[in-house]
Design an enzyme around this catalytic site. Structure first.
Site, PDB file in Angstrom:
ATOM      1  CB  VAL A 101      -0.118   3.268   5.584  1.00  0.00           C
ATOM      2  CG1 VAL A 101      -0.556   2.146   6.526  1.00  0.00           C
ATOM      3  CG2 VAL A 101      -1.261   4.267   5.401  1.00  0.00           C
ATOM      4  CB  ALA A 102       4.762   1.432   4.139  1.00  0.00           C
ATOM      5  N   GLY A 117       0.818  -1.206   0.000  1.00  0.00           N
ATOM      6  CA  GLY A 117       0.000   0.000   0.000  1.00  0.00           C
ATOM      7  C   GLY A 117       0.849   1.252   0.000  1.00  0.00           C
ATOM      8  CB  SER A 118      -0.017   4.711   0.953  1.00  0.00           C
ATOM      9  OG  SER A 118      -0.157   4.727   2.357  1.00  0.00           O
ATOM     10  CB  SER A 119       5.400   5.541   0.894  1.00  0.00           C
ATOM     11  OG  SER A 119       5.785   4.903  -0.292  1.00  0.00           O
ATOM     12  CD  GLU A 132       4.268  -4.163  -4.228  1.00  0.00           C
ATOM     13  OE1 GLU A 132       4.421  -2.949  -4.518  1.00  0.00           O
ATOM     14  OE2 GLU A 132       3.327  -4.846  -4.597  1.00  0.00           O
ATOM     15  CB  CYS A 182       2.023  -0.514  -6.956  1.00  0.00           C
ATOM     16  SG  CYS A 182       2.059  -2.282  -7.262  1.00  0.00           S
TER      17      CYS A 182
END
Length: 551
Positions: free
Chosen positions: A282-283, A278-280, A297, A332
């Protein structure tokens, strides 16, 4: 020998019974696992999505409503778990030991079980009625063309074929190294983490969660799966298919919740490993909250370079269109920026890309709703780019017309903005230009023959390194670019693309020790297992051995 024969006969009989029940169900125009009609879901006939925990499907006191992304009609009800309802899921994960549900020394028959489950699931997904069911269901919640949605189902089916039979236990293959003396040997094993979590996004509702889920299960882990609520109905139905194929009910937990609740659950359950796609933003938060026990990823501002050798302009234009605008740019791996050698400026490439973009239409979902950005947000970003000196709109830049897409989603024509290379590299512009827009949007620029170092500098400064394409058959040019870049999945050559993650090669980022892969034996072993070394030392002791002096 007789025991093995009987087991084989029993397995064959069970498979025949399973197939016959499936064929019977087809004759009465129903699917034995499905609880919804993909094309019949509507406001008057809403579908319901449940949670799975400790082997039981359960509802919730709170039902979240999902609207149809094409017309805004409430059409799916999600049994959403709130922060007061996480305890059963925490308890379920805590029951799984760190050594997993199986490993090379414990319950090895489960490797065979999952080879069998996978073979049956592959067979079912190959049945046209089943593949069409999942294709249509994907289209309902993440609108994309039938061919794009079917491609996702086909990649998933091929993955399952690839890991049928003995291929699951082959993932756990060990190795041995001779020791220093008789009776000593060191053995390396692939070991599960035990309780794990999987969090996946909306854009590939079947392929991403299923490939990661099966990888986790193959290696002996007990996963809890959370899929973006907008599309979670697809994996709910897939889990029911896996149960029909023999997967134990308690092997997987499936939860629907908001991000805050899931974050709380992860911190309380403390899984040994979490896979996040998902989004950077949140990561990075999860990486801190989970103290680094995570594989990522995340986002990709993916680039393509057209080299100095101009060939097959029609084909290159078509691939650029597919890379940037298929699935409305919501991949992505989508082409976010195109670096075009000056030799391509003398061709009709841009005009051909414009023509291809303009033939996309909402009626066949070759362009459709953007599920994470509003139309206004995308147009605002475009207008900021157009304020950069020398920038210009190449095509698109307008909202879709004559549609009923709800305003919470975006509806934009395929768009391309030209920004001069020198301006991209300016510190005040770089972050703006390289902001990923998860929609039908790309930046195009040009470089001269002596400006390749500037292009490479632009790539070096990027934060995400997922996919890339170097479109050239010039070997020296390819060596120069590949040798000075990072992206984990890089396509090179005349037919290079940024998208199209099949099941036959690694797909994932590079340059980050937290990077996760998907789809291949190497990816499964990297993400879903760790290394364990067992050193056997049986003796015998040397003759006349005596206690030596202290050291």
């Amino acid at each position: 020998m007789m025991y093995g024969f009987l087991v084989c006969r029993a397995s064959q009989k069970a498979t025949r019974n399973w197939l016959s029940s499936f064929n019977l169900s087809r004759s009465v125009h129903s699917l034995p696992f499905a609880t919804v009609d993909a094309e019949g879901i509507s406001g008057s006939q809403p579908a319901k999505v449940h949670n799975l925990v400790q082997g039981k499907w359960i509802g919730s006191s709170t039902w979240n409503t999902i609207v149809d992304p094409l017309n805004g009609e409430p059409f799916i009800k999600i049994a959403e778990v709130d922060e007061t309802g996480t305890q059963p899921f925490v308890e379920s994960l805590s029951k799984c030991p760190k050594h997993g549900l199986h490993n090379p020394f414990k319950s090895p028959e489960r490797y065979l079980l999952y080879g069998d489950i996978t073979a049956k699931a592959a067979h079912m997904l190959a049945v046209p009625k089943v593949s069409d069911f999942f294709t249509r269901l994907i289209q309902r919640v993440a609108p994309k063309s039938y061919q794009q949605a079917l491609g996702e189902v086909q990649v998933t089916q091929k993955f399952l074929e690839n890991f049928s039979g003995d291929q699951v236990r082959f993932l756990a293959r060990s190795f041995a190294v001779p020791g220093n003396h008789l009776g000593q040997q060191s053995h390396g094993f692939r070991w599960p983490y035990g309780p794990v979590a999987i969090i996946t996004p909306f854009n590939f509702p079947l392929e991403i969660p299923l490939l990661q889920l099966m990888g986790a299960l193959y290696m002996g882990n007990k996963p809890i799966l959370k899929v973006d609520s907008k599309v979670c109905i697809v994996m709910e139905q897939m889990i029911r298919l896996l149960h029909h194929c023999g997967m134990p009910l308690s092997d997987v937990d499936f939860i629907n919740s908001d991000g805050k609740t899931m974050n709380k659950l992860l911190q309380e359950a403390n899984p040994q490993m979490t896979l996040f796609t998902g989004s950077s933003k949140v990561a990075e938060k999860l990486a801190v909250d989970l103290k680094g026990r995570i594989k990522l990823e995340d986002a990709g501002f993916d680039w393509k370079i057209l080299g100095p050798d101009v060939n097959e302009v029609d084909y290159i234009a078509w691939v650029c269109d597919q890379d940037a605008y298929a699935c409305s740019g919501q991949k992505c791996s989508a082409q976010s920026i195109l670096f075009m050698h000056e030799n391509w400026s003398a061709t009709s490439l841009i005009s051909k890309m414009k023509d291809l973009a303009e033939r996309r239409k909402l009626e066949d979902l070759t362009i459709g709703p953007v599920l994470t950005l509003t139309t206004e947000a995308m147009l605002d970003h475009m207008n900021k780019l157009l304020q950069i000196p020398g920038s210009k709109l190449l095509f698109g830049g307008k909202p879709l017309e004559n549609h009923s897409i709800p305003s919470i989603y975006g509806a934009l024509k395929p768009t391309a903005i030209y920004v001069p290379l020198e301006e991209i590299l300016r510190a005040k512009n770089y972050e703006l230009v390289t902001r990923e827009i998860f929609g039908p949007f790309q930046v195009i620029t040009e470089y001269k023959k002596d400006q390749l170092p500037m292009v490479l500098d632009a790539l070096e400064r990027m934060h995400a390194h997922l996919t890339a394409a170097v479109v050239s058959n010039d070997v020296l040019f390819l060596q120069e670019v590949i040798g000075k870049t990072v992206n984990g999945t890089t396509y090179a050559g005349l037919r290079a693309r940024t998208t199209g993650a099949p099941q036959n090669h690694w797909f994932g980022p590079a340059g980050d020790p937290r990077g996760a892969g998907i789809g291949t034996p190497e990816a499964i072993k990297l993400v879903w297992s760790c290394h364990r070394e067992v050193i056997y030392d049986f003796g015998p002791l040397p003759k006349l051995w005596e206690i030596p002096p202290s050291t």
